[in-house]
Design an enzyme around this catalytic site. Sequence first.
Site, PDB file in Angstrom:
ATOM      1  N   ARG A 110      -9.168  -6.840 -11.077  1.00 13.34           N
ATOM      2  CA  ARG A 110     -10.529  -6.422 -10.683  1.00 13.34           C
ATOM      3  C   ARG A 110     -11.418  -7.649 -10.741  1.00 13.34           C
ATOM      4  O   ARG A 110     -11.493  -8.323 -11.785  1.00 13.34           O
ATOM      5  CB  ARG A 110     -11.093  -5.332 -11.590  1.00 13.34           C
ATOM      6  N   HIS A 138     -11.839  -0.978  -2.827  1.00 15.35           N
ATOM      7  CA  HIS A 138     -11.156  -0.437  -4.005  1.00 15.35           C
ATOM      8  C   HIS A 138     -10.012   0.438  -3.450  1.00 15.35           C
ATOM      9  O   HIS A 138     -10.070   1.661  -3.486  1.00 15.35           O
ATOM     10  CB  HIS A 138     -12.147   0.396  -4.821  1.00 15.35           C
TER      11      HIS A 138
HETATM   12  N1   CP Z   1     -13.464   4.771 -10.356  1.00 18.86           N
HETATM   13  C1   CP Z   1     -13.379   3.604 -11.041  1.00 18.86           C
HETATM   14  O1   CP Z   1     -13.019   2.573 -10.461  1.00 18.86           O
HETATM   15  O2   CP Z   1     -13.707   3.685 -12.345  1.00 18.86           O
HETATM   16  P1   CP Z   1     -13.673   2.458 -13.362  1.00 18.86           P
HETATM   17  O3   CP Z   1     -14.734   1.488 -12.931  1.00 18.86           O
HETATM   18  O4   CP Z   1     -13.942   3.047 -14.709  1.00 18.86           O
HETATM   19  O5   CP Z   1     -12.303   1.832 -13.262  1.00 18.86           O
END
Ligand code: CP
Length: 311
Positions: A110, A138
């Site tokens: 990420r 994403h």
């Molecule tokens: N939906 C999602 O990406 O949540 P997080 O940021 O907690 O990983």
Amino acid sequence: MAAKIKHILKSQQFSRDWLEKEFFPLTDKMKKLVLSGGRSGDLEGKTVSVLFYEPSTRTRTSFQQAVLKLGGQVIVTENAKEFSSAVKGETIKDTTRIMNAYHFDAIVMRTDYAGAADEAASVSTCPIINAGDGAGQHPTQSLLDIYTIFEHFGKIDGLRVAFVGDLKYGRTVRSLSYLLGKFKNIKVDLVAPDSLQMRNDILAYYKKHGIEYKKYSDIADIIDKADVIYLTRAQKERMKEGETADGSGVVLTGELLDKVNKKSIVMHPLPRSSDINEIPEELTDDPRMLIFKEAENGLFTRMALLKMVIG
Ligand code: CP
């Protein structure tokens, strides 16, 4: 046997055929495995680096758990922006080369700017999985979202999907848009203040792929029409000076939920925000609210993806 996926970088890379013939069935299998209390040895002897430069609850933890459920091992760097050598100016390419030097089988990443996962993939000797790159994409979230929609309706063709909230910086609605473009007769309602409306690249994609879309500024205008109402939080951390979100027109209330079709569903990638409160706590247990089912499906989805990439 299905061809191995080298990297998971963006939703456009997946075909409808792959979604329907490989991804949905394998995710179903992973769901059955977990719900029956089982584990597999698909990642036996494999190690995965989970490298997060931005905060996360769901994506990071579900990837970790997915590796463990498949019998692999995982090393997590959960605050890489502060505790990795990024602080000393190390680039994403060099960090990737280092993970390669330590012989990881895959890197789940990420990052805080769009295109970072592509940069990593351009030098990596092992698969890169984009777990969110700034305001870019994403893709694994969109895969768990489309799986959740398919699981509920048994189809994607012909659905009307309302995207609500911060559509400018929300990467999940961008990635899900790319997947919806693989299907037929999709209608999209874009509900956002003008300053946070969907960017032109996605609008051009809708046009190219025959998705009919319309812009709105108030959720009340579409609440009784959409099959899927997909809310998002305001991505305040990405907004520029002068850009604000006060929740006008993009918050679900009990009164609005009463107007949602009984067969429709409400989704949100989470976290929901406590200030704008786009889905108030008291609406959480409504049967149309699939927000925690989405999160659970994230585990099954990510198990399926890891098996396809390195299993
Ligand atoms: N939906 C999602 O990406 O949540 P997080 O940021 O907690 O990983």
